[in-house]
Write an enzyme that holds these catalytic residues in place. Structure first.
Site, PDB file in Angstrom:
ATOM      1  N   PRO A   5      43.137  41.919  48.599  1.00 20.43           N
ATOM      2  CA  PRO A   5      43.220  43.261  48.008  1.00 20.43           C
ATOM      3  C   PRO A   5      44.500  43.469  47.200  1.00 20.43           C
ATOM      4  O   PRO A   5      44.478  44.104  46.138  1.00 20.43           O
ATOM      5  CB  PRO A   5      43.163  44.185  49.230  1.00 20.43           C
ATOM      6  CG  PRO A   5      42.504  43.388  50.292  1.00 20.43           C
ATOM      7  CD  PRO A   5      42.965  41.991  50.058  1.00 20.43           C
ATOM      8  N   TYR A   6      45.606  42.957  47.700  1.00 20.35           N
ATOM      9  CA  TYR A   6      46.871  43.076  46.975  1.00 20.35           C
ATOM     10  C   TYR A   6      46.788  42.348  45.638  1.00 20.35           C
ATOM     11  O   TYR A   6      47.170  42.894  44.589  1.00 20.35           O
ATOM     12  CB  TYR A   6      48.001  42.504  47.827  1.00 20.35           C
ATOM     13  CG  TYR A   6      49.356  42.563  47.165  1.00 20.35           C
ATOM     14  CD1 TYR A   6      50.085  43.738  47.128  1.00 20.35           C
ATOM     15  CD2 TYR A   6      49.908  41.425  46.558  1.00 20.35           C
ATOM     16  CE1 TYR A   6      51.329  43.801  46.517  1.00 20.35           C
ATOM     17  CE2 TYR A   6      51.146  41.468  45.946  1.00 20.35           C
ATOM     18  CZ  TYR A   6      51.858  42.662  45.933  1.00 20.35           C
ATOM     19  OH  TYR A   6      53.093  42.722  45.312  1.00 20.35           O
ATOM     20  N   VAL A   7      46.281  41.129  45.656  1.00 17.89           N
ATOM     21  CA  VAL A   7      46.131  40.351  44.422  1.00 17.89           C
ATOM     22  C   VAL A   7      45.215  41.081  43.440  1.00 17.89           C
ATOM     23  O   VAL A   7      45.517  41.185  42.241  1.00 17.89           O
ATOM     24  CB  VAL A   7      45.600  38.945  44.743  1.00 17.89           C
ATOM     25  CG1 VAL A   7      45.187  38.211  43.470  1.00 17.89           C
ATOM     26  CG2 VAL A   7      46.646  38.142  45.505  1.00 17.89           C
TER      27      VAL A   7
END
Length: 256
Positions: free
Chosen positions: A159-161
């Protein structure tokens, strides 16, 4: 230092996530470079402390408590800036969160939602109102905080990426759309930096810091001020022909 030597003399600047880490470092660097600084974030105690520090150094600084993942909060924060100082010249959309290091198939929905709300919608909300204010002022400059995770994959952080790749997309789209209106939009892609996000990741994942250092050609972690210095230059009049760029500030990480 004379005004002529300053990067941001007299520029009204707005910073999100300004209570700590890269955001607080940016507030200090911008103020040192002659800017009027408006700090935004969710923690009033931290915002007040940094603002008082800047005022004691002789800078013009104010803060507003705002969770920019909420559209109305972003609108209010930009309106506060324009009402107080008459215009908006520059903005650093820095607010972001990291989340847990978890394999994609085990990642909880609420973690994904929280990351996307802050990291993507927060930038989207701010861009809309910053651009509107700058159109009234005849132009300006914006820098969005992405990450090396916006350029390459980071294991167990899907999700961060995804969110940081989205920040890159928003940056390029806005840069293209508003270039002829005198608004420049760029992004920085920090590598491992001693912010709260990374300190938390390191604490919860033994060995991760050593791994990060081993993957960085310079073999170290960046200080938040090193990211802030690059942002200040991107926002300044010394980079007038630069827009739509994503600048890695990563000790050479993405070159490998």
């Amino acid at each position: 230092m004379t005004t002529a030597n300053l990067l941001l003399p007299g520029k009204v600047t707005f910073i999100t996530g300004a209570g700590s880490g890269i955001g607080a470092a940016a507030a200090r660097v911008f103020a040192r470079e002659g800017a009027t600084v408006v700090l935004a974030g969710r923690r009033e105690d931290r915002l007040a402390a940094v603002t008082e520090e800047l005022r004691e150094s002789g800078a013009e600084a104010s803060y507003i408590v705002a969770d920019v993942a909420r559209p109305e909060a972003a609108r209010t924060a930009i309106a506060f800036t324009v009402e107080k100082y008459g215009r908006l010249d520059a903005a650093f959309n820095n607010a972001g969160i990291g989340g847990d290091r978890t394999p994609l198939h085990l990642m909880a929905d609420d973690v994904y939602d929280a990351i996307m709300e802050t990291n993507v919608r927060g930038v989207w909300n701010c861009l809309r109102h910053e651009i509107a204010a700058m159109l009234e002022n005849g132009g300006g400059a914006i820098v969005n905080n992405s990450s090396v995770g916006g350029l390459v994959a980071i294991p167990a952080a899907a999700p961060y990426v995804a969110s940081k790749h989205a920040v890159v997309g928003l940056t390029r789209a806005a840069a293209d759309e508003y270039a002829r209106e005198g608004i420049r939009v760029n992004a920085v892609a920090p590598g491992t930096t001693r912010s709260e996000i990374t300190v938390d990741w390191f604490a919860r994942n033994p060995g991760l810091e050593a791994t990060a250092h081993s993957m960085t050609p310079q073999g170290r972690t960046a200080a938040p001020e090193e990211i802030a210095e690059t942002v200040a230059w991107l926002l300044s009049d010394r980079s007038p022909f630069l827009t739509g760029a994503v600048v890695p500030v990563d000790g050479g990480f993405v070159n490998q």
